[in-house]
Design an enzyme around this catalytic site. Structure first.
Site, PDB file in Angstrom:
ATOM      1  N   ARG A  84       0.728  -1.136  -0.480  1.00 54.76           N
ATOM      2  CA  ARG A  84      -0.089   0.246   0.307  1.00 54.76           C
ATOM      3  C   ARG A  84       0.862   0.943   0.282  1.00 54.76           C
ATOM      4  O   ARG A  84       0.489   1.990  -0.556  1.00 54.76           O
ATOM      5  CB  ARG A  84      -0.460  -0.003   1.226  1.00 54.76           C
ATOM      6  CG  ARG A  84      -2.037  -0.470   1.313  1.00 54.76           C
ATOM      7  CD  ARG A  84      -2.653  -1.050   2.651  1.00 54.76           C
ATOM      8  NE  ARG A  84      -2.976   0.477   3.033  1.00 54.76           N
ATOM      9  CZ  ARG A  84      -4.161   0.735   3.756  1.00 54.76           C
ATOM     10  NH1 ARG A  84      -5.586   0.028   2.866  1.00 54.76           N
ATOM     11  NH2 ARG A  84      -4.837   2.222   3.848  1.00 54.76           N
TER      12      ARG A  84
ATOM     13  N   TYR B 195     -10.996  -2.240   5.308  1.00 54.31           N
ATOM     14  CA  TYR B 195     -10.455  -1.135   5.935  1.00 54.31           C
ATOM     15  C   TYR B 195     -10.634  -0.155   4.135  1.00 54.31           C
ATOM     16  O   TYR B 195      -9.874  -0.642   3.150  1.00 54.31           O
ATOM     17  CB  TYR B 195      -8.653  -1.551   5.470  1.00 54.31           C
ATOM     18  CG  TYR B 195      -7.723   0.013   5.546  1.00 54.31           C
ATOM     19  CD1 TYR B 195      -7.976   0.487   7.286  1.00 54.31           C
ATOM     20  CD2 TYR B 195      -7.645   1.035   5.071  1.00 54.31           C
ATOM     21  CE1 TYR B 195      -8.005   1.786   7.627  1.00 54.31           C
ATOM     22  CE2 TYR B 195      -7.556   2.130   5.006  1.00 54.31           C
ATOM     23  CZ  TYR B 195      -7.064   2.766   6.594  1.00 54.31           C
ATOM     24  OH  TYR B 195      -7.265   4.066   7.650  1.00 54.31           O
TER      25      TYR B 195
HETATM   26  P1  FAD Z   1     -17.346   4.644  11.720  1.00 47.15           P
HETATM   27  O1  FAD Z   1     -16.422   5.723  11.344  1.00 47.15           O
HETATM   28  O2  FAD Z   1     -16.044   3.733  12.475  1.00 47.15           O
HETATM   29  O3  FAD Z   1     -19.095   4.910  12.059  1.00 47.15           O
HETATM   30  C1  FAD Z   1     -19.383   3.724  12.175  1.00 47.15           C
HETATM   31  C2  FAD Z   1     -20.214   4.496  13.454  1.00 47.15           C
HETATM   32  O4  FAD Z   1     -21.249   3.237  13.842  1.00 47.15           O
HETATM   33  C3  FAD Z   1     -19.622   4.817  14.458  1.00 47.15           C
HETATM   34  O5  FAD Z   1     -19.883   6.330  15.346  1.00 47.15           O
HETATM   35  C4  FAD Z   1     -19.978   3.423  15.892  1.00 47.15           C
HETATM   36  O6  FAD Z   1     -20.279   4.103  17.024  1.00 47.15           O
HETATM   37  C5  FAD Z   1     -20.838   3.701  15.302  1.00 47.15           C
HETATM   38  N1  FAD Z   1     -21.998   2.608  15.572  1.00 47.15           N
HETATM   39  C6  FAD Z   1     -21.367   0.546  15.627  1.00 47.15           C
HETATM   40  N2  FAD Z   1     -22.299  -0.210  16.234  1.00 47.15           N
HETATM   41  C7  FAD Z   1     -23.436   0.532  16.496  1.00 47.15           C
HETATM   42  C8  FAD Z   1     -24.551  -0.081  17.298  1.00 47.15           C
HETATM   43  N3  FAD Z   1     -24.484  -1.939  17.744  1.00 47.15           N
HETATM   44  N4  FAD Z   1     -25.535   1.001  17.620  1.00 47.15           N
HETATM   45  C9  FAD Z   1     -25.396   2.872  17.114  1.00 47.15           C
HETATM   46  N5  FAD Z   1     -23.850   2.957  16.720  1.00 47.15           N
HETATM   47  C10 FAD Z   1     -23.147   1.903  16.149  1.00 47.15           C
HETATM   48  N6  FAD Z   1     -10.055   7.061   5.587  1.00 47.15           N
HETATM   49  C11 FAD Z   1      -8.616   8.502   4.755  1.00 47.15           C
HETATM   50  O7  FAD Z   1      -9.474   8.895   3.907  1.00 47.15           O
HETATM   51  N7  FAD Z   1      -7.735   9.092   5.342  1.00 47.15           N
HETATM   52  C12 FAD Z   1      -6.886   8.904   6.612  1.00 47.15           C
HETATM   53  O8  FAD Z   1      -5.613   9.482   6.250  1.00 47.15           O
HETATM   54  C13 FAD Z   1      -7.653   7.999   7.556  1.00 47.15           C
HETATM   55  N8  FAD Z   1      -6.863   7.747   8.585  1.00 47.15           N
HETATM   56  C14 FAD Z   1      -7.065   6.705   9.365  1.00 47.15           C
HETATM   57  C15 FAD Z   1      -5.840   6.997  10.345  1.00 47.15           C
HETATM   58  C16 FAD Z   1      -7.142   5.764  11.408  1.00 47.15           C
HETATM   59  C17 FAD Z   1      -6.542   5.748  12.633  1.00 47.15           C
HETATM   60  C18 FAD Z   1      -8.229   4.973  11.472  1.00 47.15           C
HETATM   61  C19 FAD Z   1      -8.650   4.377  12.051  1.00 47.15           C
HETATM   62  C20 FAD Z   1      -9.494   5.351  10.174  1.00 47.15           C
HETATM   63  C21 FAD Z   1      -8.137   6.033   9.103  1.00 47.15           C
HETATM   64  N9  FAD Z   1      -9.000   5.917   7.885  1.00 47.15           N
HETATM   65  C22 FAD Z   1      -8.660   7.230   7.104  1.00 47.15           C
HETATM   66  C23 FAD Z   1     -11.041   5.423   7.476  1.00 47.15           C
HETATM   67  C24 FAD Z   1     -11.660   6.059   8.154  1.00 47.15           C
HETATM   68  O9  FAD Z   1     -11.589   6.559   9.542  1.00 47.15           O
HETATM   69  C25 FAD Z   1     -12.762   5.116   7.701  1.00 47.15           C
HETATM   70  O10 FAD Z   1     -12.725   5.264   6.522  1.00 47.15           O
HETATM   71  C26 FAD Z   1     -14.563   5.703   8.459  1.00 47.15           C
HETATM   72  O11 FAD Z   1     -13.745   6.307   9.127  1.00 47.15           O
HETATM   73  C27 FAD Z   1     -15.326   4.964   7.900  1.00 47.15           C
HETATM   74  O12 FAD Z   1     -16.419   5.305   8.442  1.00 47.15           O
HETATM   75  P2  FAD Z   1     -17.944   4.454   8.831  1.00 47.15           P
HETATM   76  O13 FAD Z   1     -19.333   4.951   8.444  1.00 47.15           O
HETATM   77  O14 FAD Z   1     -17.403   3.189   7.562  1.00 47.15           O
HETATM   78  O15 FAD Z   1     -17.323   3.954   9.843  1.00 47.15           O
END
Ligand code: FAD
Length: 366
Positions: A171, A348
């Site tokens: 990556r 991821y």
């Molecule tokens: P999430 O943001 O995890 O949202 C899921 C939500 O569901 C959470 O708020 C959680 O609380 C909620 N949830 C889960 N279960 C329940 C339940 N049972 N009841 C109610 N609520 C619930 N991406 C980039 O593009 N650039 C970057 O530089 C980058 N850096 C990163 C660095 C780190 C350390 C990490 C961890 C990730 C990074 N990412 C980056 C990736 C990015 O964080 C994700 O792509 C994005 O947050 C995913 O969004 P999501 O909605 O899928 O998940």
């Protein structure tokens, strides 16, 4: 016909679905078990440092897609931040990702031609590299491997690179010119005013309840809505009946430090195995705003994951993939529930990919 949707999770996947479905005339309700919106992209304003702290790790928005860039720019203006990482190893600081300047620092080579010749000499003859260590030795040689990869990856994954797949390292780009931009994408930046305000705008006018765990009230909630979009861990939805999918987790130690500039750059990778943290980020460099005498710095520590800790990186082993496939099979029996996002799809995903995937999903739903 207008339908009632429950969206579980106020991260990028959930917020994109909620916005698009609402704009298409459906009724949406969003819940999240956390006390804030934004999922892992949540930022907190730190007044003393006059900047936005990336609460769950450094987030740089980048994409090659004009469509996604236009979409996210509906909810934010971006600054011109470009991610240029520095590596701290022993007494030295290196440019990262590996580029010609890094190779100059390590080997003294000054031109792309010298770099090619030097790397050819450094590469070890390994016919079919079987793991991350062998892949690095075969492609960049021992010095680069030891400075940049060995200690860092061992800390990050709690496994020696001999036990890790090469796919993880592929990556990270490596360039034989002086380009030290971490990303190759056309568009890149940090939202002015932080990420949280993006979510406030995306969710504007949509009913939202925080600190509500869907799983505590699953059956009742399923009965009240025509369709549920679940962005939590797919295995949690099924009460882990087939077993737990594995993750690697991180711990973030957020500090306010009494100096205007702590490290002179947004992101430092710490590759010595003796240094317990893997990265430090100084948030005012993301915001590119240098008004305060204090600064907000986060120390990132890798840690084992167990239920209750934040799920950060899916562990891409064959066993986990098989288990995920089995959970996918179970979802077929409940067509009124969709699973999406990095936890719902056990993948991821970068932010732009999550938004793209949510937009696709909505297209199939409306
Ligand atoms: P999430 O943001 O995890 O949202 C899921 C939500 O569901 C959470 O708020 C959680 O609380 C909620 N949830 C889960 N279960 C329940 C339940 N049972 N009841 C109610 N609520 C619930 N991406 C980039 O593009 N650039 C970057 O530089 C980058 N850096 C990163 C660095 C780190 C350390 C990490 C961890 C990730 C990074 N990412 C980056 C990736 C990015 O964080 C994700 O792509 C994005 O947050 C995913 O969004 P999501 O909605 O899928 O998940």
């Amino acid at each position: 016909m207008s339908k009632k949707f429950l969206i579980v999770g106020a991260g990028f996947y959930g917020a994109t679905c909620a916005r698009e479905l609402t704009d298409a005339g459906h009724q949406c309700m969003v819940i999240d078990k956390r006390e804030h919106i934004g999922g892992n992209c949540f930022t907190r304003y730190v007044e003393e440092a006059d900047c936005h702290e990336h609460h769950y790790g450094a987030h740089i928005f980048h994409t090659n897609s004009q469509r996604i860039w236009d979409y996210v720019n509906r909810f934010a203006s971006f600054n011109h931040y470009v991610n240029r990482v520095k590596v701290s190893h022993r007494e030295n600081i290196y440019s990262f990702p590996i580029n010609l300047f890094t190779l100059y620092q390590v080997f003294g080579v000054k031109t792309p031609q010298e770099a090619v010749a030097c790397l050819e000499e450094k590469k070890e003859r390994i016919e079919e590299p079987k793991n991350m260590e062998e892949w690095c030795l075969a492609n960049v040689g021992r010095e680069i491997y030891e400075i940049f990869i060995e200690g860092y990856s061992t800390k990050q994954w709690a496994k020696h690179p001999r036990e890790l797949p090469a796919s993880i390292i592929k990556r990270v780009p490596m360039r034989l010119n002086f380009d030290d931009n971490y990303f190759n994408d056309r568009f890149q930046g940090i939202p002015i005013g932080g990420y949280t305000s993006i979510f406030e705008k995306m969710l504007h006018g949509i009913p939202l309840e925080l600190k509500v765990d869907f799983l505590q009230d699953r059956d009742a909630l399923l009965g009240k809505f025509d369709h549920v979009i679940f962005t939590g861990p797919i295995d949690s939805f099924f009460d882990y009946s087939l077993g737990h999918l594995e993750y690697r987790s991180l711990r973030f130690d957020h500090q306010l430090i009494s100096c205007p500039d702590y490290q002179g750059n947004a992101v430092f990778n710490h590759t010595d195995s003796e240094v317990p943290f893997t990265r430090t980020y100084e948030h005012k460099h993301f915001d590119m705003k240098y008004t305060a005498d204090q600064t907000a710095v986060t120390f990132e520590y890798p840690q084992d994951w167990k239920p209750g800790k934040i799920e950060i990186y899916p562990v891409n082993t064959e066993e986990n993939q098989n288990l995920y496939d089995q959970y996918r099979e179970l979802t077929k029996a409940i067509p009124t529930v969709s699973f999406g996002g990095r936890l719902g799809q056990y993948r991821y995903y970068d932010m732009h990919q999550v938004i793209g995937s949510a937009l696709e999903k909505v297209r199939t739903l409306v």
